[in-house]
Motif scaffolding. Structure first.
Motif, PDB file in Angstrom:
ATOM      1  N   ARG A   1      11.312 -11.757  96.791  1.00  0.00           N
ATOM      2  CA  ARG A   1      10.134 -10.806  95.889  1.00  0.00           C
ATOM      3  C   ARG A   1       9.111 -11.281  95.761  1.00  0.00           C
ATOM      4  O   ARG A   1       7.800 -11.016  96.043  1.00  0.00           O
ATOM      5  N   PHE A   2       8.737 -13.473  96.006  1.00  0.00           N
ATOM      6  CA  PHE A   2       7.102 -13.807  95.738  1.00  0.00           C
ATOM      7  C   PHE A   2       6.982 -13.133  97.426  1.00  0.00           C
ATOM      8  O   PHE A   2       5.515 -13.333  96.838  1.00  0.00           O
ATOM      9  N   GLY A   3       7.782 -13.932  98.076  1.00  0.00           N
ATOM     10  CA  GLY A   3       7.181 -13.138  99.238  1.00  0.00           C
ATOM     11  C   GLY A   3       7.178 -12.254 100.422  1.00  0.00           C
ATOM     12  O   GLY A   3       5.330 -12.238 100.493  1.00  0.00           O
ATOM     13  N   THR A   4       6.976 -11.431  99.498  1.00  0.00           N
ATOM     14  CA  THR A   4       6.255  -9.271  99.734  1.00  0.00           C
ATOM     15  C   THR A   4       5.352  -9.818  99.191  1.00  0.00           C
ATOM     16  O   THR A   4       4.215  -8.756  99.756  1.00  0.00           O
ATOM     17  N   THR A   5       5.414 -10.047  97.916  1.00  0.00           N
ATOM     18  CA  THR A   5       3.386  -9.541  96.959  1.00  0.00           C
ATOM     19  C   THR A   5       3.344 -10.478  97.516  1.00  0.00           C
ATOM     20  O   THR A   5       2.072  -9.872  97.408  1.00  0.00           O
ATOM     21  N   ALA A   6       3.099 -11.590  97.519  1.00  0.00           N
ATOM     22  CA  ALA A   6       2.180 -12.847  97.994  1.00  0.00           C
ATOM     23  C   ALA A   6       1.297 -12.381  99.533  1.00  0.00           C
ATOM     24  O   ALA A   6       0.239 -12.944 100.179  1.00  0.00           O
ATOM     25  N   GLY A   7       2.445 -11.560 100.131  1.00  0.00           N
ATOM     26  CA  GLY A   7       1.431 -10.983 101.556  1.00  0.00           C
ATOM     27  C   GLY A   7       2.160 -12.220 102.507  1.00  0.00           C
ATOM     28  O   GLY A   7       1.073 -12.099 103.803  1.00  0.00           O
ATOM     29  N   VAL A   8       2.984 -13.311 102.428  1.00  0.00           N
ATOM     30  CA  VAL A   8       2.924 -14.801 103.154  1.00  0.00           C
ATOM     31  C   VAL A   8       3.515 -14.468 104.895  1.00  0.00           C
ATOM     32  O   VAL A   8       4.361 -12.929 103.788  1.00  0.00           O
ATOM     33  N   ASP A   9       4.221 -15.066 105.634  1.00  0.00           N
ATOM     34  CA  ASP A   9       4.928 -14.889 106.759  1.00  0.00           C
ATOM     35  C   ASP A   9       6.032 -15.744 106.249  1.00  0.00           C
ATOM     36  O   ASP A   9       7.011 -14.690 107.040  1.00  0.00           O
ATOM     37  N   ARG A  10       5.733 -16.628 105.810  1.00  0.00           N
ATOM     38  CA  ARG A  10       7.304 -17.175 105.801  1.00  0.00           C
ATOM     39  C   ARG A  10       7.045 -17.951 103.828  1.00  0.00           C
ATOM     40  O   ARG A  10       6.364 -18.674 103.930  1.00  0.00           O
ATOM     41  N   ILE A  11       8.617 -18.746 104.045  1.00  0.00           N
ATOM     42  CA  ILE A  11       8.983 -19.290 102.873  1.00  0.00           C
ATOM     43  C   ILE A  11      10.201 -20.195 103.524  1.00  0.00           C
ATOM     44  O   ILE A  11      10.524 -19.645 103.253  1.00  0.00           O
ATOM     45  N   CYS A  12       9.546 -21.699 102.839  1.00  0.00           N
ATOM     46  CA  CYS A  12      10.885 -22.727 102.773  1.00  0.00           C
ATOM     47  C   CYS A  12      10.819 -22.866 101.870  1.00  0.00           C
ATOM     48  O   CYS A  12       9.657 -23.926 101.227  1.00  0.00           O
ATOM     49  N   ILE A  13      12.250 -23.551 101.529  1.00  0.00           N
ATOM     50  CA  ILE A  13      11.911 -24.899 100.116  1.00  0.00           C
ATOM     51  C   ILE A  13      13.311 -25.955 101.166  1.00  0.00           C
ATOM     52  O   ILE A  13      14.306 -26.219 101.701  1.00  0.00           O
TER      53      ILE A  13
ATOM     54  N   GLU B   1      15.190 -19.731 102.656  1.00  0.00           N
ATOM     55  CA  GLU B   1      14.599 -20.279 103.271  1.00  0.00           C
ATOM     56  C   GLU B   1      14.384 -18.396 103.307  1.00  0.00           C
ATOM     57  O   GLU B   1      14.749 -17.289 103.229  1.00  0.00           O
ATOM     58  N   TRP B   2      12.835 -17.585 103.616  1.00  0.00           N
ATOM     59  CA  TRP B   2      12.562 -16.575 103.533  1.00  0.00           C
ATOM     60  C   TRP B   2      11.385 -15.391 104.618  1.00  0.00           C
ATOM     61  O   TRP B   2      10.308 -16.537 105.028  1.00  0.00           O
ATOM     62  N   THR B   3      11.526 -14.968 104.933  1.00  0.00           N
ATOM     63  CA  THR B   3      10.858 -14.396 107.088  1.00  0.00           C
ATOM     64  C   THR B   3      10.068 -13.264 106.051  1.00  0.00           C
ATOM     65  O   THR B   3      10.825 -12.356 106.097  1.00  0.00           O
ATOM     66  N   GLY B   4       8.989 -13.012 106.377  1.00  0.00           N
ATOM     67  CA  GLY B   4       8.568 -11.411 106.533  1.00  0.00           C
ATOM     68  C   GLY B   4       9.193 -10.839 108.212  1.00  0.00           C
ATOM     69  O   GLY B   4       9.564 -11.588 108.710  1.00  0.00           O
ATOM     70  N   PRO B   5       8.441  -9.563 108.383  1.00  0.00           N
ATOM     71  CA  PRO B   5       8.758  -8.754 109.256  1.00  0.00           C
ATOM     72  C   PRO B   5       8.527  -9.379 111.250  1.00  0.00           C
ATOM     73  O   PRO B   5       6.815  -9.851 111.004  1.00  0.00           O
TER      74      PRO B   5
ATOM     75  N   ALA C   1     -10.341  -8.084  93.301  1.00  0.00           N
ATOM     76  CA  ALA C   1      -9.200  -7.709  94.065  1.00  0.00           C
ATOM     77  C   ALA C   1      -8.732  -8.907  94.382  1.00  0.00           C
ATOM     78  O   ALA C   1      -7.026  -8.908  94.206  1.00  0.00           O
ATOM     79  N   GLU C   2      -9.457 -10.230  92.893  1.00  0.00           N
ATOM     80  CA  GLU C   2      -9.116 -11.904  93.688  1.00  0.00           C
ATOM     81  C   GLU C   2      -7.915 -11.208  92.380  1.00  0.00           C
ATOM     82  O   GLU C   2      -6.276 -12.168  92.212  1.00  0.00           O
ATOM     83  N   LEU C   3      -8.291 -10.498  91.137  1.00  0.00           N
ATOM     84  CA  LEU C   3      -7.253 -10.988  89.635  1.00  0.00           C
ATOM     85  C   LEU C   3      -6.788 -10.131  89.554  1.00  0.00           C
ATOM     86  O   LEU C   3      -5.498  -9.713  89.077  1.00  0.00           O
ATOM     87  N   PHE C   4      -6.581  -8.835  91.048  1.00  0.00           N
ATOM     88  CA  PHE C   4      -5.017  -7.873  91.275  1.00  0.00           C
ATOM     89  C   PHE C   4      -4.209  -8.300  91.618  1.00  0.00           C
ATOM     90  O   PHE C   4      -2.893  -8.435  91.590  1.00  0.00           O
ATOM     91  N   LYS C   5      -4.333  -9.720  93.045  1.00  0.00           N
ATOM     92  CA  LYS C   5      -3.538 -10.021  93.406  1.00  0.00           C
ATOM     93  C   LYS C   5      -2.937 -10.968  93.331  1.00  0.00           C
ATOM     94  O   LYS C   5      -1.688 -10.690  92.855  1.00  0.00           O
ATOM     95  N   ARG C   6      -3.406 -11.849  92.025  1.00  0.00           N
ATOM     96  CA  ARG C   6      -3.086 -13.025  90.738  1.00  0.00           C
ATOM     97  C   ARG C   6      -1.952 -12.272  90.478  1.00  0.00           C
ATOM     98  O   ARG C   6      -1.332 -12.831  90.051  1.00  0.00           O
ATOM     99  N   ASP C   7      -2.477 -11.289  89.447  1.00  0.00           N
ATOM    100  CA  ASP C   7      -1.389 -10.547  88.321  1.00  0.00           C
ATOM    101  C   ASP C   7      -0.365  -9.717  89.210  1.00  0.00           C
ATOM    102  O   ASP C   7       0.686 -10.147  88.495  1.00  0.00           O
ATOM    103  N   ARG C   8      -0.613  -9.498  90.470  1.00  0.00           N
ATOM    104  CA  ARG C   8       0.920  -9.374  90.551  1.00  0.00           C
ATOM    105  C   ARG C   8       1.659 -10.814  92.193  1.00  0.00           C
ATOM    106  O   ARG C   8       2.857  -9.674  91.793  1.00  0.00           O
ATOM    107  N   LEU C   9       0.415 -11.735  92.123  1.00  0.00           N
ATOM    108  CA  LEU C   9       1.600 -12.537  92.410  1.00  0.00           C
ATOM    109  C   LEU C   9       2.427 -13.373  90.646  1.00  0.00           C
ATOM    110  O   LEU C   9       3.564 -13.094  90.534  1.00  0.00           O
ATOM    111  N   LEU C  10       1.601 -13.489  89.997  1.00  0.00           N
ATOM    112  CA  LEU C  10       2.103 -13.541  88.904  1.00  0.00           C
ATOM    113  C   LEU C  10       3.175 -12.672  88.274  1.00  0.00           C
ATOM    114  O   LEU C  10       4.591 -13.496  87.478  1.00  0.00           O
ATOM    115  N   GLN C  11       3.065 -11.332  88.060  1.00  0.00           N
ATOM    116  CA  GLN C  11       4.317 -10.228  87.874  1.00  0.00           C
ATOM    117  C   GLN C  11       5.752 -10.657  89.445  1.00  0.00           C
ATOM    118  O   GLN C  11       6.680 -10.753  88.763  1.00  0.00           O
ATOM    119  N   SER C  12       5.470 -10.927  90.109  1.00  0.00           N
ATOM    120  CA  SER C  12       6.234 -11.229  91.023  1.00  0.00           C
ATOM    121  C   SER C  12       7.240 -12.904  91.217  1.00  0.00           C
ATOM    122  O   SER C  12       8.411 -13.209  90.937  1.00  0.00           O
TER     123      SER C  12
END
Length: 898
Positions: free
Chosen positions: A300-312, A331-335, A265-276
């Motif tokens: 793209r990164f926020g959706t794949t990582a499953g986080v709620d918010r990204i800020c720079i 900024e990017w926010t999830g639903p 599961a961790e490898l799958f998540k890692r691969d998805r994150l790296l792809q994103s």
């Protein structure tokens, strides 16, 4: 105080008292099975009349409680064969029975035994018990142990052969959980590991996850062996299922794969994150609009990582205090997650503020801020609680080695603990953002890189195409002429392979420099790729203007190029096409210039050619031939011819030279002079060379066995083959595979090959000679012949080029040239072979000069295998038939020498 029966040092003891011809014995039963019989391979070996070689089996069996076990006594062996004289328990003959404490056993007619079960004893207590054991008392009457273990349940069953094998296959000490159920869902067996892993298995039965659905699964499947995953108390198991239909039993073995599933599961998540991250990076670096790119990348990164918010957030100087501050820039926010971009505490915030003091120190130092909000300082918790942040991960963004700002991931729902892997991936994302930020300040550099060659600084093919289009437009408008040239360096790949890529790069820079000095101000030279260059001569009056420029370029390459300690001589080939006669469009002009360049290579290289319409058909034919050549080896279209070499003094055949031929399915036999250059250009020569070497070595081994003659096989090496890094290993493998003694193999190289890299040539030749292989210098006298080279190279043979032999007459000067070469060979202790001997006159002259070995059409033309085999078996060559006629047609040798 009574002993604690739960003490792990204590365990129930099972004993067997035996009486045979050797007397009484006490046998502790501790393993899962014991064979008893006369054969020495049995666990319990007995000496008694009437006992079979394998008389009986004691098999440990487990009840529902795996810590409570007893022993089953089975007469005979596991193949279902009963003992000769049978086995009885307590006076009753039986095939199998479950033993109880105190049972009396008789094997055969006389041998007696008694089975005892003692209470839980330590090893020391058990040792004392055995030491003080009274055999006679034990045999004559029952023993009252401190505690006995008696099985409860139904009458002991009888077992057939299949059941016995099944019972014997259950390992009691297997660490993996195992159990068995019948088609009613009733447990028929459970091993200790399963009892420990699943304490509720017996109580829940078919409702236990490991049994639930098991019967229906096996009934509906056509397979007898199945597998599935089951979850028990948050542990994931892989359940291997074996349905034994003949007994109506389902056997299961389970492996705990919880950790493996977590890792997957961790490898799958890692691969998805790296792809994103990869996709986000593509947006950042490819999108012309940086604002759009960063928004797309964060989404793209926020959706794949499953986080709620990204800020720079970006660092900047505060407008009023002129101190370092930070503000959210992207900024990017999830639903259903609120934006915080315009919150007051997120804009123009000084790093000196309490809730940011730790952030600056940590992030500027290159470390990350990670954790659950509850573990942060009060000031930080106050800030983050306004944003409903439960957990946060932040890493710095470094631009040009400066702390530019930071990127944050927010979890607004859970107290999530971020892994090191997630931090590493976020740092990768930060690096991509950093690269995109730098891109904004480097538009000119990027433009330069997009339209110029990075190595030479010349325009690349994109910019060349633009300038050619512009020049054509001007030429049409002004009814002017222009010329396009296609140029490449001759043998550049060999230089690159032998001297190294760094030397090759420096050579390309020098070539670019010389080309620029050969052109006018309005002309363009571009690096097309590799060692290919294109030139655009605008506003030429005639074709002669273009050819004069081409000659000026060729002259510029006459001067040696010095790189490091190397002196490199280079040649170039140039193809020329002119507008409007040779093409109206850019693509056609380039194509025709390339066709003219190809003609240069066909005619010897180091020259220029102007395009002619007749070239296209010839170029098309050569292109088709090159394509066919790629399949010739796999289609077995190559064959070897063999030209014999003879000793002039004895007239005997001493060896043969292997010469390749190509039997084209449509064009017939094609000359090596045509297809070998094509093979060298496409690098097929290495594969073809290996095939030649292997076939030739195999053939000479066969001929040596047939004729008994000490024949040597000569094989030519091209420059590409000789400088191939795997050459020595390849030859070693071929010799081992064909079983040819290395001393019967001679490898031929030319002077030109050797002097390209004299130090590397020395090293390779020494390795080959060290293996016992002979080395010949082929075409001697046609290259850069030098005594210095000859003394530096480890050689065995000189082969005089046939051009010298063709000019050989009784003229004193011609004789002296050949005589000088022969004397040189003798002085250097080298064998000398004269090639191209085609006339009796040449043969007699060479004989008079005491030339050792010759080959040529007079002796024999190159022969296919069958003809060569016939000649070798007959030990006859045309030379021997014409030898008698030579003296009649030529002056006496004595006169020739004079």
């Amino acid at each position: 105080m009574p002993p604690d029966i739960n003490d792990p040092q204590r365990k129930i003891r099972h004993l067997l008292i035996l009486e045979d011809l050797d007397g009484f014995r006490l046998v502790p039963l501790e393993e899962s099975s014991y064979f008893l019989g006369r054969d020495v391979t049995n666990s319990i070996v007995v000496r008694s009349q009437g006992i079979s070689r394998q008389h009986a089996l004691f098999l440990r069996v487990t009840n529902a409680d795996p810590n409570s076990y007893g022993f089953m006594l089975i007469d005979g062996n596991l193949q279902g064969e009963a003992s000769t004289n049978g086995t009885s328990v307590n006076g009753e003959k039986c095939a199998s029975t479950k033993l109880n404490h105190g049972d009396r056993i008789v094997f055969g007619r006389q041998m007696k035994a008694k089975y005892l079960v003692l209470g839980a004893l330590t090893d020391l207590e058990f040792g004392d018990f055995c030491k003080n054991f009274d055999f006679e008392e034990a045999v004559t009457r029952d023993i009252n142990p401190r505690e006995t273990f008696v099985h409860e349940g139904d009458d002991p069953p009888s077992f057939g052969a299949t059941s016995l094998v099944r019972l014997a296959s259950f390992p009691e000490i297997l660490p993996s959980p195992m159990f068995e159920v019948n088609l009613k869902g009733e447990l028929t067996y459970i091993n200790p590991a399963a009892h420990n892993a699943f304490p509720s298995l017996q109580m829940l039965g078919v409702d236990h996850p490991t049994v639930h659905g098991l019967i229906s699964l096996t009934q509906s499947s056509k397979q007898k062996i199945l597998s599935r995953e089951v979850t028990v108390d948050q542990q994931v198991y892989e359940q291997s299922i074996h349905f034994i239909s003949e007994n109506g039993l389902i056997r299961c073995c389970l492996s705990d794969i919880t950790e493996r599933k977590k890792v997957e599961a961790e490898l799958f998540k890692r691969d998805r994150l790296l792809q994103s991250v990869a996709e986000a990076t593509t947006h950042l670096l490819a999108n012309a609009s940086y604002e759009e790119a960063i928004d797309a990348a964060l989404a793209r990164f926020g959706t794949t990582a499953g986080v709620d918010r990204i800020c720079i957030s970006e660092n900047h100087v505060h407008a009023e205090t002129h101190r370092l501050a930070t503000s959210i820039r992207y900024e990017w926010t999830g639903p259903q997650i609120a934006s915080i971009r315009h919150f007051e505490h997120r804009q123009n915030q000084l790093y000196s503020n309490p809730h940011l003091q730790r952030w600056y120190t940590t992030l500027a130092g290159g470390a990350a801020i990670s954790g659950v909000t509850q573990g942060f300082s009060t000031a930080e918790q106050t800030m983050l609680s306004q944003e409903n942040v439960q957990s946060i991960l932040a890493v710095p963004i470094i631009v040009k080695n400066n702390f530019w700002g930071f990127v944050e991931l927010h979890d607004c729902n859970d107290n999530y603990h971020w892994s090191d892997q997630e931090e590493a991936i976020l740092r990768t994302m930060a690096t991509s953002v950093s690269a995109a930020l730098e891109r904004q300040d480097k538009d000119e550099i990027i433009h330069q890189q997009a339209f110029h060659d990075a190595l030479t600084g010349l325009p690349n093919r994109v910019l060349f195409a633009e300038r050619l289009d512009q020049a054509l437009t001007e030429a049409r408008r002004n009814q002017d002429n222009l010329a396009v040239m296609f140029m490449d360096l001759d043998k550049f790949k060999t230089i690159n392979d032998t001297l190294g890529h760094s030397v090759g790069d420096e050579l390309l820079k020098e070539v670019a420099n010389r080309l620029q000095h050969c052109l006018r101000g309005g002309d363009t030279v571009a690096r097309w790729g590799g060692d290919e260059f294109t030139l655009l001569l605008a506003s030429v009056r005639t074709v002669a203007d273009a050819t004069r420029t081409a000659q000026r370029i060729l002259d510029a390459f006459q001067e040696v190029v010095k790189i490091d300690h190397h002196e490199i001589y280079i040649n170039a080939s140039i193809g020329i096409a002119c507008f409007p006669d040779d093409g109206q469009e850019a693509e056609v002009l380039l194509q025709n210039a390339d066709v003219a360049l190809y003609q240069c290579k066909e005619q010897g290289r180091g020259i220029f050619q102007v395009y002619d319409v007749d070239m296209n058909s010839e170029a098309t034919e050569l292109f088709a031939l090159q394509n066919d050549l790629r399949h010739a080896l796999e289609r077995q279209e190559f064959m070897l011819y063999y030209q014999p070499q003879i000793n002039l003094q004895s007239g005997e055949i001493t060896g043969l030279e292997a010469l390749i031929r190509w039997q084209h399915p449509e064009q017939g036999l094609i000359s090596p002079a045509t297809f070998i250059p094509l093979a060298e250009e496409s690098d097929l020569i290495v594969q073809i060379g290996k095939w030649v070497l292997e076939v030739a070595c195999k053939q000479i081994v066969e001929w040596r066995q047939i004729t008994g003659m000490p024949l040597t096989i000569s094989v030519n090496l091209s420059a590409r083959q000789f400088y191939d890094p795997t050459l020595v290993e390849t030859i070693s493998q071929v010799l081992w595979k064909t079983r040819l003694d290395p001393k019967y193999l001679e490898l031929e190289i030319t002077e030109t090959i050797a002097i390209k890299n004299i130090s590397l040539a020395q090293e390779v030749l020494k390795q080959l000679q060290g293996m016992g292989i002979k080395i010949a210098m082929d075409d001697f006298g046609t290259g850069f012949s030098s005594l210095n080279y000859l003394t530096q190279l480890p050689l065995d043979t000189l082969k005089i080029d046939q051009s010298f032999i063709k000019r050989l007459t009784s003229d004193a000067k011609e004789l002296e040239v050949i005589n000088a070469v022969l004397s040189l060979g003798r002085g250097l202790h080298l064998s000398v072979v004269a090639e191209g001997v085609d006339t009796p006159e040449q043969l007699e002259l060479l004989k008079a000069l005491k030339c050792e070995t010759v080959q040529g059409f007079l002796i024999s033309p190159p022969l296919p295998v069958l003809e060569a085999t016939s000649k070798l078996q007959a030990k006859s060559l045309p030379y021997q038939t014409v030898e008698q006629d030579i003296k009649q047609t030529l002056p006496q040798p004595a006169l020739l020498v004079n």
